[in-house]
Enzyme design. Sequence first.
Site, PDB file in Angstrom:
ATOM      1  CB  ALA A   1      39.651  41.024  36.584  1.00 38.00           C
ATOM      2  CB  ALA A   2      42.674  45.499  37.723  1.00 40.53           C
ATOM      3  N   PRO A   3      45.353  43.612  37.636  1.00 37.51           N
ATOM      4  CG  PRO A   3      47.675  43.511  37.375  1.00 37.51           C
ATOM      5  CD  PRO A   3      46.581  43.302  38.395  1.00 37.51           C
TER       6      PRO A   3
ATOM      7  CG  ASP B   1      44.115  37.309  43.838  1.00 36.55           C
ATOM      8  OD1 ASP B   1      44.273  37.260  45.075  1.00 36.55           O
ATOM      9  OD2 ASP B   1      45.020  37.629  43.053  1.00 36.55           O
TER      10      ASP B   1
ATOM     11  CB  CYS C   1      49.183  38.240  48.181  1.00 34.46           C
ATOM     12  SG  CYS C   1      48.643  39.958  48.054  1.00 34.46           S
TER      13      CYS C   1
END
Length: 311
Positions: free
Chosen positions: A115-117, A183, A237
């Site tokens: 989850a970060a940031p 992600d 990404c």
Amino acid sequence: MALPDAFVERFRVIYPDIADELLTTFETPKPISFRVNPLKTEAGDAVEKLKAAGFTPSPVPWYPYAFTVPAKQRDALTRSPLFENGEIYIQSLSSMLAPLALDPQPGETVLDLTAAPGGKSLLMAAQMENEGWLSVVEPGKDRFFRLKANLERSGVTIAHHYMTDGRSVGVKCPAMFDRVMLDAPCSTEAKFKAWDAKTTAYWSERKIKEMAKLQQRLMESAIRSLKPGGLLLYATCSFAPEENEAIVDKALKKHPELQVERIDLPIENTHPGLTKWGKKRYDPDMAKCLRILPTDEMDGFFLCKLKKGSS
């Protein structure tokens, strides 16, 4: 300065007809994109305050809470009262697409596995209207507390924070979540800047292989944590097929209860997922995945939405 030769060579194989056009997008700084946080303010009010402070926000046509400002205004934007109060959050446009594709609903149980940031967690909390349960996971101490502070400053009240390795969550929380966001950590190829050697310094094909091993284990954890009937959004990404289609393809082989769902987004800079890479052939459903093509405003990105049927 320039991009690594090996990266460019691979990029030309991935996008043989449009590589030259796409590679030019790595050469100049992109505008800074940010999102107005509807948990704390209205978009119109935030924009008026920014204009009064000397900023020049431009609306993003496909999402009413998203705006851009020129790259030179970034530092000033991070010092603005709206940023400090959590009324706006600086986030790449591509990164916003992942929560929009997953589309979590109020009252659901949702997991953000890496989850970060906190940008995606914050957007999902807004989509959920601060109703439901949002588990946010981050193993690194410094990143964990930055994540926690970002969500608290932004008015998120449904987040439950866990400083733990995402690879362990599936065993600890089997079939617990309606939707899972993964992600995944990656080789960050989409964030390369041709003028900044630091952005490519750690890249190599060996790095891609290392990240793929981590991604595969995180994917397995995400699948285990998902309820039957639930939705999983896998994103990176990176442009590397080893980190994208190959990860999903292996998951489909191991979990026949999974199926790839089509993703409809209101943008034109997309490309279907690859069904082959070198000598490898992937499941034909990889074509339902989305590769976000880099533009002068948007980074590249990979998105795949999976639905979990009954085992």
